[in-house]
Design a protein around this motif. Structure first.
Motif, short mmCIF file in Angstrom:
data_model
loop_
_atom_site.label_atom_id
_atom_site.label_comp_id
_atom_site.label_asym_id
_atom_site.label_seq_id
_atom_site.Cartn_x
_atom_site.Cartn_y
_atom_site.Cartn_z
N GLU A 33 0.84 -1.19 0.00
CA GLU A 33 0.00 0.00 0.00
C GLU A 33 0.88 1.25 0.00
OE1 GLU A 33 -2.06 0.80 3.70
OE2 GLU A 33 -3.92 1.18 2.61
N ASN A 34 0.42 2.34 -0.63
CA ASN A 34 1.17 3.58 -0.50
C ASN A 34 0.44 4.52 0.46
OD1 ASN A 34 -0.42 5.72 -1.95
ND2 ASN A 34 -0.15 4.32 -3.70
N SER A 35 1.16 5.53 0.91
CA SER A 35 0.64 6.38 2.00
C SER A 35 -0.48 7.30 1.55
CB SER A 35 1.79 7.20 2.59
OG SER A 35 2.71 6.33 3.23
N ALA A 36 -0.58 7.59 0.25
CA ALA A 36 -1.66 8.46 -0.24
C ALA A 36 -2.99 7.70 -0.21
CB ALA A 36 -1.35 8.93 -1.67
N GLU A 37 -2.99 6.48 -0.73
CA GLU A 37 -4.24 5.70 -0.73
C GLU A 37 -4.61 5.26 0.69
OE1 GLU A 37 -3.23 2.75 -3.63
OE2 GLU A 37 -1.87 1.68 -2.30
N HIS A 38 -3.59 5.03 1.52
CA HIS A 38 -3.85 4.75 2.94
C HIS A 38 -4.58 5.94 3.58
CE1 HIS A 38 -2.99 4.21 7.24
NE2 HIS A 38 -2.28 5.31 7.23
N SER A 39 -4.12 7.15 3.31
CA SER A 39 -4.73 8.35 3.90
C SER A 39 -6.17 8.50 3.40
CB SER A 39 -3.92 9.59 3.51
OG SER A 39 -2.60 9.48 4.01
N TRP A 40 -6.40 8.20 2.13
CA TRP A 40 -7.77 8.24 1.59
C TRP A 40 -8.66 7.24 2.34
CZ3 TRP A 40 -10.09 3.96 -0.82
CH2 TRP A 40 -11.39 4.18 -1.28
N ARG A 65 -7.18 11.81 18.83
CA ARG A 65 -7.20 10.44 19.35
C ARG A 65 -8.09 9.54 18.47
NH1 ARG A 65 -6.68 13.39 24.18
NH2 ARG A 65 -8.92 13.59 24.47
N PHE A 66 -9.18 10.09 17.95
CA PHE A 66 -10.03 9.30 17.04
C PHE A 66 -9.29 9.06 15.71
CE2 PHE A 66 -13.67 8.88 13.99
CZ PHE A 66 -14.16 7.69 14.50
N ALA A 67 -8.63 10.09 15.20
CA ALA A 67 -7.87 9.94 13.96
C ALA A 67 -6.78 8.88 14.11
CB ALA A 67 -7.25 11.30 13.55
N ARG A 68 -6.09 8.90 15.25
CA ARG A 68 -5.02 7.92 15.49
C ARG A 68 -5.59 6.52 15.61
NH1 ARG A 68 0.05 10.04 17.26
NH2 ARG A 68 0.61 7.87 17.59
N ALA A 69 -6.79 6.41 16.19
CA ALA A 69 -7.45 5.10 16.30
C ALA A 69 -7.70 4.52 14.91
CB ALA A 69 -8.75 5.23 17.08
N LEU A 70 -8.18 5.35 13.99
CA LEU A 70 -8.43 4.89 12.63
C LEU A 70 -7.13 4.45 11.96
CD1 LEU A 70 -10.91 7.69 11.47
CD2 LEU A 70 -11.49 5.38 12.25
N ASP A 71 -6.09 5.25 12.17
CA ASP A 71 -4.78 4.98 11.57
C ASP A 71 -4.21 3.65 12.05
OD1 ASP A 71 -2.48 5.67 10.04
OD2 ASP A 71 -1.48 6.42 11.84
N ARG A 72 -4.57 3.27 13.25
CA ARG A 72 -4.07 2.01 13.79
C ARG A 72 -4.98 0.83 13.41
NH1 ARG A 72 -0.50 2.09 18.95
NH2 ARG A 72 0.71 3.17 17.36
N LEU A 73 -6.27 1.10 13.28
CA LEU A 73 -7.21 0.02 12.95
C LEU A 73 -7.08 -0.43 11.49
CD1 LEU A 73 -9.66 -1.77 13.65
CD2 LEU A 73 -11.15 0.20 13.20
#
Lengths: 196, 196
Positions: free
Chosen positions: A26-33, A123-131
């Motif tokens: 995966e690349n970081s742009a599509e991950h961010s999307w 904290r919610f954004a970080r939760a998504l990033d980890r999930l």
């Protein structure tokens, strides 16, 4: 526009996460999307009063520093993490400065907020990033967990940060790990460790 | 979560747009991310009163139908565009239905709004969607324009939709085409046409 064009380079930053369809990193742009779509769809799991617009803005820009610093595996050691942090700070200085001053200040503050987990939005954004990579690992039949011999205990230690952002998503992640253990996608003890 | 996982497949949908760094085709997930970043950064070019949150939500979900329907080149003929439209409608029916009912209705309405350009938010979102590949083509030294022998007149006809969403971005796009002509990145007449 210079910032917009520079941001496009994030499409070239590869992450550890292995996608199954298509079968590649995966690349970081599509991950961010993907995180931004999750924020829209899972907004109901954020604590009451969470400003969803700020969550989405944060996940959209949170990885831009990787244009210079690259992506680091979540389970990297402390020395690697310290080097990464320094590289990301330097990258933030360079990249956000491409924006007009008022915007540069605003976007940099968003990035700092995400890094510091100083608000419920962060904290919610970080939760998504980890999930999100956990979902990918389950889908990939083990993914980076299997590849690096990560144990259930190590993953569960990371789940605390998801619980900190969203009680229900934290519970969901914990169930996901348990299911992955039962399905044999992740071990209870380090691979190659002594039995018993 | 089924929707979140299904959405991830958009990373596998390739667009015509050629990226320069990395040198490969762009996929629709990272394209959607780039549009959302543009919406954040270029918000000042939207008409007064534009709801930026809705613009961002629209660009995040606008291409999900391509998971089933694939991407179609902007300069495809009318028959191809009619087939694409039918395929996208069927895809919208299937994909948004993966969400709980209330969300399914809300996200489908956002997608319809984008398609119909029925609000200033949709017109601004569409302007970004049209501007982004132009930036990529200029950066790629001609990109899909050169590849398909697209003329300046054909591109300028598409710029009208950018002007409709944002006067200043429309003007910017027009200047971009003029610069591309002067730099020889795009021809005034069809390639292979009779001179004179």
């Amino acid at each position: 526009m210079r910032f917009v064009i520079e941001a496009g380079r994030l499409k070239g930053v590869l992450r550890q996460t292995r996608l199954t369809e298509p079968d590649r990193q995966e690349n970081s742009a599509e991950h961010s999307w993907h995180l931004a779509v999750m924020a829209l769809v899972l907004a109901g799991h954020a604590p009451p009063g969470t400003d969803l617009g700020r969550v989405i803005a944060m996940v959209l820009v949170h990885d831009l520093v990787e244009i210079d610093a690259g992506d680091l595996f979540l389970y990297a050691d402390e020395a690697q993490q310290a080097r990464q942090e320094a590289a990301e700070l330097a990258a933030a200085d360079r990249i956000f400065a491409l924006l007009p001053t008022e915007q540069a200040t605003r976007f940099r503050a968003l990035w700092d907020e995400f890094e510091e987990r100083s608000t419920q939005e962060a904290r919610f954004a970080r939760a998504l990033d980890r999930l999100q990579p956990m979902l990918a690992n389950v889908r990939a039949g083990g993914g980076t967990w299997a590849e690096h011999g990560i144990t259930a205990g190590q993953v569960l230690a990371k789940v605390a940060l998801i619980e900190d952002g969203s009680a229900t998503l934290g519970g969901y992640a914990r169930d996901l790990v348990e299911q992955a253990v039962r399905a044999g996608l992740i071990g209870l003890a380090p691979a190659g460790g002594e039995p018993g």
